[in-house]
Design a protein around this motif. Structure first.
Motif, mmCIF file in Angstrom:
data_model
loop_
_atom_site.group_PDB
_atom_site.id
_atom_site.type_symbol
_atom_site.label_atom_id
_atom_site.label_comp_id
_atom_site.label_asym_id
_atom_site.label_seq_id
_atom_site.Cartn_x
_atom_site.Cartn_y
_atom_site.Cartn_z
ATOM 1 N N UNK A 198 8.183 5.315 -1.170
ATOM 2 C CA UNK A 198 8.784 5.898 -2.446
ATOM 3 C C UNK A 198 8.275 6.694 -3.610
ATOM 4 N N UNK A 199 8.033 7.239 -4.001
ATOM 5 C CA UNK A 199 6.992 7.368 -5.106
ATOM 6 C C UNK A 199 8.272 6.170 -7.113
ATOM 7 N N UNK A 200 7.408 5.927 -7.594
ATOM 8 C CA UNK A 200 8.252 5.538 -8.486
ATOM 9 C C UNK A 200 7.163 6.116 -10.239
ATOM 10 N N UNK A 201 8.404 6.091 -11.247
ATOM 11 C CA UNK A 201 7.481 6.211 -12.482
ATOM 12 C C UNK A 201 7.909 5.691 -13.401
ATOM 13 N N UNK A 202 7.277 5.554 -14.208
ATOM 14 C CA UNK A 202 8.007 4.970 -15.715
ATOM 15 C C UNK A 202 8.490 3.309 -15.948
ATOM 16 N N UNK A 203 8.161 3.064 -14.172
ATOM 17 C CA UNK A 203 8.773 1.513 -14.369
ATOM 18 C C UNK A 203 7.551 0.686 -13.292
ATOM 19 N N UNK A 204 7.708 -0.470 -13.582
ATOM 20 C CA UNK A 204 6.877 -1.802 -13.136
ATOM 21 C C UNK A 204 6.976 -1.735 -11.940
ATOM 22 N N UNK A 211 5.374 2.182 -0.896
ATOM 23 C CA UNK A 211 5.525 2.483 -2.429
ATOM 24 C C UNK A 211 4.053 2.519 -2.906
ATOM 25 N N UNK A 212 3.965 3.760 -3.766
ATOM 26 C CA UNK A 212 3.319 4.093 -4.788
ATOM 27 C C UNK A 212 3.565 4.446 -6.377
ATOM 28 N N UNK A 213 2.585 5.285 -7.065
ATOM 29 C CA UNK A 213 3.293 6.186 -8.340
ATOM 30 C C UNK A 213 2.829 7.279 -8.564
ATOM 31 N N UNK A 228 -4.005 2.334 -5.471
ATOM 32 C CA UNK A 228 -2.561 1.645 -5.689
ATOM 33 C C UNK A 228 -1.883 2.057 -4.686
ATOM 34 N N UNK A 229 -1.332 0.907 -4.089
ATOM 35 C CA UNK A 229 -0.346 1.071 -3.603
ATOM 36 C C UNK A 229 1.032 -0.618 -2.925
ATOM 37 N N UNK A 230 1.538 -0.514 -2.574
ATOM 38 C CA UNK A 230 2.298 -1.346 -1.847
ATOM 39 C C UNK A 230 3.095 -1.312 -0.247
ATOM 40 N N UNK A 231 2.623 -2.019 0.812
ATOM 41 C CA UNK A 231 3.186 -1.536 2.018
ATOM 42 C C UNK A 231 4.099 -2.685 2.395
ATOM 43 N N UNK A 232 5.453 -2.659 2.881
ATOM 44 C CA UNK A 232 6.692 -3.434 3.274
ATOM 45 C C UNK A 232 6.913 -3.134 4.575
ATOM 46 N N UNK A 233 6.054 -3.791 5.986
ATOM 47 C CA UNK A 233 6.711 -3.503 6.942
ATOM 48 C C UNK A 233 7.965 -4.647 7.597
ATOM 49 N N UNK A 234 8.775 -3.394 8.454
ATOM 50 C CA UNK A 234 10.212 -4.135 9.156
ATOM 51 C C UNK A 234 10.108 -3.920 10.277
#
Length: 368
Positions: free
Chosen positions: A80-86, A61-63, A48-54
């Motif tokens: 960026x690591x996120x927890x307890x969020x969508x 971003x992953x959890x 699981x991950x998302x990638x944003x290229x600028x």
């Protein structure tokens, strides 16, 4: 063929090539969601991950499950690591903080549900631009790092075939061979098979993608093995068809025909060749022998991080081969009630003759 600078990691070089396209497309960011493409661009092997290229850099971003893994695999990215969020909540927050107004996304990878959630979270502040092939256009030509891995993946497939041949015996079933080959891939260093292995005996070899069953092997039977493994994320793909025991004259004649079709395509698979022309080189051999209708699939496909990638070698395909592409060449004939023959190698398209990634014997009696 793509090569990477000695001062830049292959992943960074690939991302930089995408970032360079943002200006001409008038985009603030490009959202990559497909896991094979994320691995290609960032080296991440998780699920699981998302990638944003600028133009300024890359946001990964992953959890929280992957924090330690990211530290060892992902470099030269803002993480960026996120927890307890969508994910949509995190995405919307990044959009607001960074002021993004125009975002491209992988149209071939993103589900309708995933896009709808992101669009809803971002409200009406963003123009979304579907991008169908930016990453695919990079992935279609392999760089030197990828080709070396693909060679190792092909070598593992060769060792698996060499190991399974002495274990074939009268009475062994298709399923038993599949189970043993799966174990052999693990024993020889692969993550596992790169697809559901195909093992078919006798007349069942006429099923191009048949499911292995409980059919026992007998003397004089066709043995069709379509197999491959995953090494460092990259797939191998190979098919061998041979006779268990002594082949008869008709088996020899038809096997030789498919060998000639394979060689014909192999000889024209050069940079600049149109993919349907490579397909036609093999198809013509089979058609002239009266087996055109028995070859009911395209000649081949690209292979890399996924088992089926661009380009396609098939009658409708107008794609042009380039140096560094890796494609399969797999002509076959399938005759219900008698059997089928398919012979396949993945090859690297180079400046001269293509380089096969699997080296094992393609003959009708590989035991000899």
């Amino acid at each position: 063929m793509n090569t990477s600078s000695t001062n830049t990691s292959p992943h960074r070089a690939r991302r930089d090539r995408l970032a360079a396209r943002l200006g001409e497309a008038n985009l603030d960011a490009y959202w990559v969601s497909g896991l094979p493409s994320i691995r290609y661009l960032a080296g991440f092997t998780g699920t699981y991950a998302q990638l944003l290229i600028t133009r300024e850099g890359t946001l990964f971003i992953t959890d929280g499950r992957y924090q330690e893994q990211v530290e060892s695999e992902v470099s030269e990215c803002e993480v960026k690591i996120f927890r307890n969020r969508t994910w949509p909540e995190v995405f919307a927050e990044e959009i607001r903080e960074r002021g993004w107004k125009r975002i491209g996304f992988e149209a071939r990878q993103l589900t309708v549900e995933g896009f709808s959630k992101a669009r809803e979270a971002a409200a009406d502040s963003v123009h979304w631009e579907p991008i169908s092939s930016w990453v695919e256009e990079l992935r279609v030509v392999k760089d030197t790092t990828e080709i070396e891995i693909l060679k190792r993946s092909g070598a593992v497939a060769d060792r698996v075939l060499e190991a399974i041949l002495p274990e074939l015996r009268e009475g062994i079933t298709e399923k038993q061979v599949v189970r043993r080959m799966m174990n052999l891939f693990w024993e020889h260093g692969a993550k596992g098979p790169s697809f559901d292995l195909i093992v078919l005996f006798g007349a069942r070899s006429s099923l191009p993608h048949g499911q292995p069953g409980d059919t026992p092997l007998g003397k004089g039977d066709w043995v069709l093995l379509d197999f491959g493994g995953i090494v460092d994320g990259y797939c191998s793909d190979c098919t061998r068809t041979f006779v268990f025991g002594e082949p008869d004259s008709l088996q020899r004649e038809r096997h030789d025909l498919v060998m000639r079709a394979h060689r014909a395509a192999f000889e024209v698979a050069r940079p600049g060749a149109v993919c349907n022309e490579v397909d036609q080189a093999a198809r013509k051999v089979l058609e002239e022998a009266g087996f055109g209708q028995a070859f009911m699939h395209g000649l081949g496909h690209g292979v890399g991080l996924e088992i089926h990638e661009a380009p396609r070698l098939a009658p409708p395909s107008r794609e042009v081969l380039q140096e560094g592409m890796v494609v399969t060449i797999e002509p076959g004939i399938y005759l219900p009630g008698w059997g089928g023959i398919r012979l396949e190698n993945a090859v690297v398209v180079g400046s001269g003759t293509p380089e096969p990634l699997t080296q094992t014997d393609m003959g009708i009696q590989p035991f000899l």
